[in-house]
Design an enzyme around this catalytic site. Sequence first.
Site, PDB file in Angstrom:
ATOM      1  N   GLY A  14       0.813  -1.220   0.000  1.00 20.86           N
ATOM      2  CA  GLY A  14       0.000   0.000   0.000  1.00 20.86           C
ATOM      3  C   GLY A  14       0.839   1.260   0.000  1.00 20.86           C
ATOM      4  O   GLY A  14       0.489   2.260   0.638  1.00 20.86           O
TER       5      GLY A  14
ATOM      6  N   LYS B 272       7.697  -9.671  14.059  1.00 19.21           N
ATOM      7  CA  LYS B 272       9.133  -9.808  13.798  1.00 19.21           C
ATOM      8  C   LYS B 272       9.692  -8.557  13.114  1.00 19.21           C
ATOM      9  O   LYS B 272       9.180  -8.123  12.071  1.00 19.21           O
ATOM     10  CB  LYS B 272       9.377 -11.032  12.898  1.00 19.21           C
ATOM     11  CG  LYS B 272       9.115 -12.350  13.636  1.00 19.21           C
ATOM     12  CD  LYS B 272      10.152 -12.548  14.738  1.00 19.21           C
ATOM     13  CE  LYS B 272      10.006 -13.895  15.431  1.00 19.21           C
ATOM     14  NZ  LYS B 272      10.894 -13.983  16.610  1.00 19.21           N
TER      15      LYS B 272
ATOM     16  N   THR C 236      12.547  -5.689   8.640  1.00 17.78           N
ATOM     17  CA  THR C 236      12.657  -4.224   8.629  1.00 17.78           C
ATOM     18  C   THR C 236      14.103  -3.791   8.873  1.00 17.78           C
ATOM     19  O   THR C 236      14.622  -2.902   8.201  1.00 17.78           O
ATOM     20  CB  THR C 236      11.720  -3.621   9.693  1.00 17.78           C
ATOM     21  OG1 THR C 236      10.385  -3.966   9.335  1.00 17.78           O
ATOM     22  CG2 THR C 236      11.858  -2.115   9.788  1.00 17.78           C
TER      23      THR C 236
ATOM     24  N   LYS D 281      12.775  -0.969  19.416  1.00 16.21           N
ATOM     25  CA  LYS D 281      13.765  -1.886  18.853  1.00 16.21           C
ATOM     26  C   LYS D 281      14.057  -1.501  17.392  1.00 16.21           C
ATOM     27  O   LYS D 281      15.221  -1.410  16.980  1.00 16.21           O
ATOM     28  CB  LYS D 281      13.179  -3.309  18.922  1.00 16.21           C
ATOM     29  CG  LYS D 281      14.174  -4.394  18.652  1.00 16.21           C
ATOM     30  CD  LYS D 281      13.563  -5.706  19.148  1.00 16.21           C
ATOM     31  CE  LYS D 281      14.047  -6.890  18.359  1.00 16.21           C
ATOM     32  NZ  LYS D 281      13.257  -8.085  18.660  1.00 16.21           N
TER      33      LYS D 281
ATOM     34  N   GLY E  87     -13.263  -2.876 -21.882  1.00 18.66           N
ATOM     35  CA  GLY E  87     -12.495  -4.086 -22.114  1.00 18.66           C
ATOM     36  C   GLY E  87     -11.999  -4.159 -23.545  1.00 18.66           C
ATOM     37  O   GLY E  87     -12.412  -3.369 -24.396  1.00 18.66           O
TER      38      GLY E  87
ATOM     39  N   CYS F  44     -17.635   2.358 -22.110  1.00 21.89           N
ATOM     40  CA  CYS F  44     -16.730   2.114 -23.235  1.00 21.89           C
ATOM     41  C   CYS F  44     -17.149   0.847 -23.976  1.00 21.89           C
ATOM     42  O   CYS F  44     -18.155   0.855 -24.671  1.00 21.89           O
ATOM     43  CB  CYS F  44     -15.286   2.090 -22.746  1.00 21.89           C
ATOM     44  SG  CYS F  44     -14.136   2.552 -24.035  1.00 21.89           S
ATOM     45  N   LEU F  45     -16.469  -0.271 -23.781  1.00 29.34           N
ATOM     46  CA  LEU F  45     -16.916  -1.505 -24.430  1.00 29.34           C
ATOM     47  C   LEU F  45     -18.370  -1.808 -24.026  1.00 29.34           C
ATOM     48  O   LEU F  45     -19.142  -2.347 -24.813  1.00 29.34           O
ATOM     49  CB  LEU F  45     -16.002  -2.671 -24.059  1.00 29.34           C
ATOM     50  CG  LEU F  45     -16.343  -3.998 -24.720  1.00 29.34           C
ATOM     51  CD1 LEU F  45     -16.212  -3.925 -26.224  1.00 29.34           C
ATOM     52  CD2 LEU F  45     -15.457  -5.119 -24.186  1.00 29.34           C
TER      53      LEU F  45
ATOM     54  N   HIS G 215     -14.690   7.080 -20.031  1.00 21.84           N
ATOM     55  CA  HIS G 215     -14.480   6.408 -18.742  1.00 21.84           C
ATOM     56  C   HIS G 215     -14.730   7.386 -17.591  1.00 21.84           C
ATOM     57  O   HIS G 215     -13.790   8.017 -17.114  1.00 21.84           O
ATOM     58  CB  HIS G 215     -13.051   5.866 -18.648  1.00 21.84           C
ATOM     59  CG  HIS G 215     -12.824   4.683 -19.515  1.00 21.84           C
ATOM     60  ND1 HIS G 215     -13.060   3.394 -19.089  1.00 21.84           N
ATOM     61  CD2 HIS G 215     -12.407   4.587 -20.791  1.00 21.84           C
ATOM     62  CE1 HIS G 215     -12.792   2.555 -20.070  1.00 21.84           C
ATOM     63  NE2 HIS G 215     -12.385   3.248 -21.111  1.00 21.84           N
TER      64      HIS G 215
ATOM     65  N   GLU H 119     -15.254   6.829 -14.580  1.00 19.43           N
ATOM     66  CA  GLU H 119     -14.694   6.397 -13.289  1.00 19.43           C
ATOM     67  C   GLU H 119     -13.395   7.109 -12.936  1.00 19.43           C
ATOM     68  O   GLU H 119     -13.050   7.223 -11.758  1.00 19.43           O
ATOM     69  CB  GLU H 119     -14.491   4.875 -13.265  1.00 19.43           C
ATOM     70  CG  GLU H 119     -13.424   4.308 -14.194  1.00 19.43           C
ATOM     71  CD  GLU H 119     -13.914   3.985 -15.597  1.00 19.43           C
ATOM     72  OE1 GLU H 119     -14.899   4.612 -16.051  1.00 19.43           O
ATOM     73  OE2 GLU H 119     -13.301   3.129 -16.263  1.00 19.43           O
TER      74      GLU H 119
END
Length: 555
Positions: free
Chosen positions: A16, A191, A195, A227, A356, A383-384, A520, A522
Amino acid sequence: MTKFVFVTGGVVSSLGKGIASASLGALLESRGLKVTLIKLDPYLNVDPGTMSPFQHGEVFVTDDGAETDLDLGHYERFIETRMKKANNFTTGQIYKSVLEKERRGDYLGKTVQVIPHVTNEIQDFIKRGAGYGTEDAVDVAIVEIGGTIGDIESLPFVEAVRQLSLRLGPNQAAFVHLTYVPWIAAAGELKTKPTQHTVQKLREIGIQPDALLCRADRAIPDDEREKISLFTNVALWGVISMPDVDTIYRVPRVLHEQGLDGLICDKLRLNTPPANLKRWDNLVHEVLNPQREVSIAMVGKYVDLSDSYKSLNEALRHAGMKNHAKVSITYIDSENLESETVEQLERFDAILVPGGFGKRGVEGKIKAARFARETKVPYLGICLGMQVATIEFARHVAGLTQANSTEFEPEGAQPVIALITEWKDEDGTIKTRDENSDLGGTMRLGAQSSDVAPGTLAHSIYGPVVTERHRHRYEANVAYLDQLRKAGLVISALTQREHLTEIVELPQAVHPWFMGVQFHPEFKSTPWDGHPLFNAFVKAALDHQTAQSTQKAVT
Ligand code: GLN
């Protein structure tokens, strides 16, 4: 002068980093700073435009027509600054540019090398993305470096940002490293070793992070943070716990409460008013407290990987929030719909067919559009999804029984959807496509405006003009528009420049909510206002649900 925050990632990918970077951007913006985000992708493709969504997830499209990494979608949903082509670049673009310079003789006979030529090019691209030294310059540019520290691929990028921070001078750049702290169930422990190692690797390259964002499935207790601090040489307040959360919109708050924005502003010597997170808190409240639930079927091809439809999922969720409803999305593989019965779509409040490419599963999408038209369930084709709705209408209403797109049937008898070059041929014959054409960047891309016909559903949503982003090659063929219109299809928007079909719909007397859009929408939805088209679609789904339950109660 623009200051920089470089965000790297360690241990594993998919932690992320995009959301973390975008959240930091949001925090700095809420302190009144002008912020942008830049994503560096260490692969050799020039852009993700030709990559499969299975490999890379959605291709996000900017207003200026760039095909970019899906993280730019997160950026636009989290911060106010709009992304441009310059906000995302790849190793492929860097090398392309370096090699063009070499061919032109710009390097004056020198040996062209990764250091300094490639690393300098990367620095120039970063500065360009930040508008550095121009009137578009931002206060802070957050630069997210794709990949994981230790990868060979991303090394030139990491080296370039190290050099850049040195050249900019003290307090002009900060480094944030995202790492993973696994919970080992057998030991009952978190653990910190991975890191420790990833930060060691980073320090080996010459970068000392100012903050560590420690991803874990739970909050990291103080003794573990101490730590980590000790072993990584990062001050304790820079070791920030980033546990899994119920909604991504909570992340800015989680980071703020641990002082990340304060730490960055300190480091960069930025004096600002405190962050104001009221609107983020409201958002979280809205996400967690829906009053209703609405169920939408998404009939597509890349249904295995929700990243393929990232912006679309988000846009539907935003519209849900606007309507105080939880949107539950069920992915239906359109290929299965070809052999299975379409009645499985009966249980949904609305049907959406997304964009698509390619023939696979397309007949299933046509079946879904037909089902929606005949049963009067709200339909949105994107679109499609617009193209299949048009083909479906042509075949089953307008009597064009052979209707198809030349994308799926190049020599078809009734190409209601085709390439402009195919339908614009002067003597009326259908030209065959140039199979050798360069696939990169040959699409209609980016923002374009169209005029919306008054009295249509589209007009009630958008008003007289719609400006949305595009990513496609095929268009509704003008040669068939009159026939489709006569049979009852409404062409409710045409592009201003070329008069291409942008929106088709059914008259509301025939169907309560049936619409296909060539663009589109979105890509422009934000959590703040949602998007007018999705807001209307989700509302139509809720109305349909209400009507169905009233009907059931009566019978
Ligand atoms: N394949 C179609 C075209 O190229 C639709 C593209 C899309 O849905 N993005 O026109």
